[in-house]
Design an enzyme around this catalytic site. Structure first.
Site, PDB file in Angstrom:
ATOM      1  N   ARG A   1     -22.446 -21.872  -3.806  1.00 59.52           N
ATOM      2  CA  ARG A   1     -23.703 -22.413  -3.302  1.00 59.52           C
ATOM      3  C   ARG A   1     -24.609 -21.256  -2.884  1.00 59.52           C
ATOM      4  O   ARG A   1     -24.169 -20.204  -2.432  1.00 59.52           O
ATOM      5  CB  ARG A   1     -23.482 -23.376  -2.146  1.00 59.52           C
ATOM      6  CG  ARG A   1     -22.895 -22.756  -0.889  1.00 59.52           C
ATOM      7  CD  ARG A   1     -23.939 -22.644   0.209  1.00 59.52           C
ATOM      8  NE  ARG A   1     -23.352 -22.011   1.396  1.00 59.52           N
ATOM      9  CZ  ARG A   1     -23.410 -20.715   1.628  1.00 59.52           C
ATOM     10  NH1 ARG A   1     -23.986 -19.913   0.756  1.00 59.52           N
ATOM     11  NH2 ARG A   1     -22.878 -20.202   2.726  1.00 59.52           N
TER      12      ARG A   1
ATOM     13  N   HIS B   1     -16.851 -31.899   8.778  1.00 58.90           N
ATOM     14  CA  HIS B   1     -18.284 -31.605   8.664  1.00 58.90           C
ATOM     15  C   HIS B   1     -19.094 -32.901   8.639  1.00 58.90           C
ATOM     16  O   HIS B   1     -20.153 -33.003   9.284  1.00 58.90           O
ATOM     17  CB  HIS B   1     -18.545 -30.786   7.403  1.00 58.90           C
ATOM     18  CG  HIS B   1     -19.991 -30.488   7.173  1.00 58.90           C
ATOM     19  ND1 HIS B   1     -20.684 -29.545   7.895  1.00 58.90           N
ATOM     20  CD2 HIS B   1     -20.890 -31.022   6.300  1.00 58.90           C
ATOM     21  CE1 HIS B   1     -21.939 -29.505   7.485  1.00 58.90           C
ATOM     22  NE2 HIS B   1     -22.085 -30.392   6.516  1.00 58.90           N
TER      23      HIS B   1
ATOM     24  N   LYS C   1     -15.375 -13.230 -12.085  1.00 52.52           N
ATOM     25  CA  LYS C   1     -14.058 -12.649 -11.819  1.00 52.52           C
ATOM     26  C   LYS C   1     -13.052 -13.735 -11.428  1.00 52.52           C
ATOM     27  O   LYS C   1     -11.893 -13.694 -11.848  1.00 52.52           O
ATOM     28  CB  LYS C   1     -14.173 -11.605 -10.709  1.00 52.52           C
ATOM     29  CG  LYS C   1     -15.090 -10.436 -11.066  1.00 52.52           C
ATOM     30  CD  LYS C   1     -15.185  -9.445  -9.945  1.00 52.52           C
ATOM     31  CE  LYS C   1     -16.223  -8.367 -10.249  1.00 52.52           C
ATOM     32  NZ  LYS C   1     -16.000  -7.659 -11.513  1.00 52.52           N
TER      33      LYS C   1
ATOM     34  N   GLU D   1      -7.030 -24.143  -7.653  1.00 52.23           N
ATOM     35  CA  GLU D   1      -7.216 -25.552  -7.948  1.00 52.23           C
ATOM     36  C   GLU D   1      -8.669 -25.878  -8.277  1.00 52.23           C
ATOM     37  O   GLU D   1      -8.956 -26.681  -9.157  1.00 52.23           O
ATOM     38  CB  GLU D   1      -6.776 -26.399  -6.748  1.00 52.23           C
ATOM     39  CG  GLU D   1      -5.281 -26.413  -6.504  1.00 52.23           C
ATOM     40  CD  GLU D   1      -4.540 -27.288  -7.499  1.00 52.23           C
ATOM     41  OE1 GLU D   1      -5.194 -28.102  -8.195  1.00 52.23           O
ATOM     42  OE2 GLU D   1      -3.304 -27.161  -7.588  1.00 52.23           O
TER      43      GLU D   1
ATOM     44  N   GLU E   1     -20.256 -14.407   0.726  1.00 52.34           N
ATOM     45  CA  GLU E   1     -19.180 -14.932   1.557  1.00 52.34           C
ATOM     46  C   GLU E   1     -18.221 -15.731   0.682  1.00 52.34           C
ATOM     47  O   GLU E   1     -18.647 -16.612  -0.072  1.00 52.34           O
ATOM     48  CB  GLU E   1     -19.726 -15.833   2.666  1.00 52.34           C
ATOM     49  CG  GLU E   1     -18.625 -16.340   3.598  1.00 52.34           C
ATOM     50  CD  GLU E   1     -19.122 -17.402   4.576  1.00 52.34           C
ATOM     51  OE1 GLU E   1     -19.033 -17.164   5.788  1.00 52.34           O
ATOM     52  OE2 GLU E   1     -19.578 -18.462   4.119  1.00 52.34           O
TER      53      GLU E   1
ATOM     54  N   SER F   1     -33.257 -23.589   4.317  1.00 55.91           N
ATOM     55  CA  SER F   1     -32.044 -23.359   5.099  1.00 55.91           C
ATOM     56  C   SER F   1     -31.999 -21.944   5.653  1.00 55.91           C
ATOM     57  O   SER F   1     -31.578 -21.716   6.803  1.00 55.91           O
ATOM     58  CB  SER F   1     -30.818 -23.624   4.225  1.00 55.91           C
ATOM     59  OG  SER F   1     -29.624 -23.354   4.928  1.00 55.91           O
TER      60      SER F   1
ATOM     61  N   LYS G   1     -32.030 -20.962   9.686  1.00 58.85           N
ATOM     62  CA  LYS G   1     -31.010 -20.118  10.319  1.00 58.85           C
ATOM     63  C   LYS G   1     -31.654 -18.897  10.973  1.00 58.85           C
ATOM     64  O   LYS G   1     -31.231 -18.462  12.049  1.00 58.85           O
ATOM     65  CB  LYS G   1     -29.973 -19.686   9.279  1.00 58.85           C
ATOM     66  CG  LYS G   1     -28.764 -19.013   9.888  1.00 58.85           C
ATOM     67  CD  LYS G   1     -27.585 -19.005   8.944  1.00 58.85           C
ATOM     68  CE  LYS G   1     -26.327 -18.559   9.659  1.00 58.85           C
ATOM     69  NZ  LYS G   1     -25.122 -18.634   8.776  1.00 58.85           N
ATOM     70  N   ALA G   2     -32.666 -18.340  10.314  1.00 58.56           N
ATOM     71  CA  ALA G   2     -33.384 -17.203  10.903  1.00 58.56           C
ATOM     72  C   ALA G   2     -34.043 -17.621  12.218  1.00 58.56           C
ATOM     73  O   ALA G   2     -34.034 -16.872  13.206  1.00 58.56           O
ATOM     74  CB  ALA G   2     -34.422 -16.677   9.918  1.00 58.56           C
TER      75      ALA G   2
END
Length: 247
Positions: free
Chosen positions: A56, A168, A33, A51, A152, A62, A66-67
């Site tokens: 990802r 970062h 879309k 632009e 997200e 990973s 995070k869990a």
């Protein structure tokens, strides 16, 4: 029992693969879309707000990390309901107003449901971070079922993206223990990027406004008659039309 271990591992691997595939397909759906919008703006509008676009998919390592940090059980159903940024898309725009334009267009699709919106553009984080975050849900049709999968979407300007990328890297270099002096400079850099966005947005608006005035409305019949040779051209056209009618 020992002989059953390889089969159990194989089954778990297949479950994880199917789990991640649903998120990959969700990314593909939303990216399609965004790419359609990108192509449309490129060829049919005088300004393309997009632009750059990237996506990802979190790796299994990973996701598990995070869990662990969040205390989420190592269960795919628990992870599905608790970790909502497994699939991510980033849209980099030219100007601040473009971020909201893209937001509205994506939210207008019938098969994209906005679950949550965090506007860090108007209300930046304490460190100066600015970006528009959307948590959306889109249906993914598998061979045996249809799943609503979260994606997200981060929408930000070039200046915001540049700052966030370097910020970062700085945090990664210092292991998230950044000296206070550098934190202050990072926040100041964020303000500088924001002022640049505001300046470029204003200049863009002024240039477009001047261009619109320069183009002006197209001339009507009376204005055309005042142009040199207009009568001769109109007369020749009338003679051509009359001759074709007589034929």
């Amino acid at each position: 029992m020992v002989e059953d271990v390889p089969e159990a591992l194989l089954a778990a691997r297949d479950d994880v693969a199917r789990f991640l595939l649903s998120y990959k397909f969700a990314i593909d759906t939303v990216m399609a879309k965004v790419n359609i919008l990108n192509e449309e703006f490129r060829y049919t509008h005088d300004h393309n707000p997009i632009e750059h676009v990237s996506s990802r998919l979190k790796t299994p390592a990973s996701i598990m990390e995070k869990a662990r940090r969040r205390g989420v059980p190592y269960d795919l159903n628990e992870i599905r309901g608790s970790i909502l940024d497994i699939a991510g898309i980033r849209v980099t725009c030219s100007f601040v107003s473009d971020t909201y334009t893209i937001r509205d267009m994506l939210a207008g699709h019938e098969d994209i449901r906005v679950m949550e919106e965090r506007d860090y553009v108007r209300s930046p984080k304490p460190n100066g971070y600015r970006s528009l975050h959307l948590l959306v849900e889109t249906p993914v049709r598998m061979s045996d079922r249809t799943e609503d999968v979260p994606v997200e979407i981060q929408i930000r300007t070039i200046a915001m993206d540049f700052w966030a990328s370097l910020e970062h890297k700085i945090y990664y270099k210092y292991g998230k223990s950044v000296p206070d002096r550098l934190l202050d400079e990072i926040r100041e850099a964020a303000e500088t990027a924001h002022r640049l966005d505001e300046t470029m947005e204003r200049l863009h608006g002024e240039v477009r406004e001047q261009g619109d005035r320069a183009r002006g409305p197209l001339p009507g019949p009376e204005e055309l008659r005042k142009l040199p040779l207009a009568d001769e051209l109109l007369r020749a056209l009338a003679e051509r039309v009359n001759s074709e009618r007589s034929d």
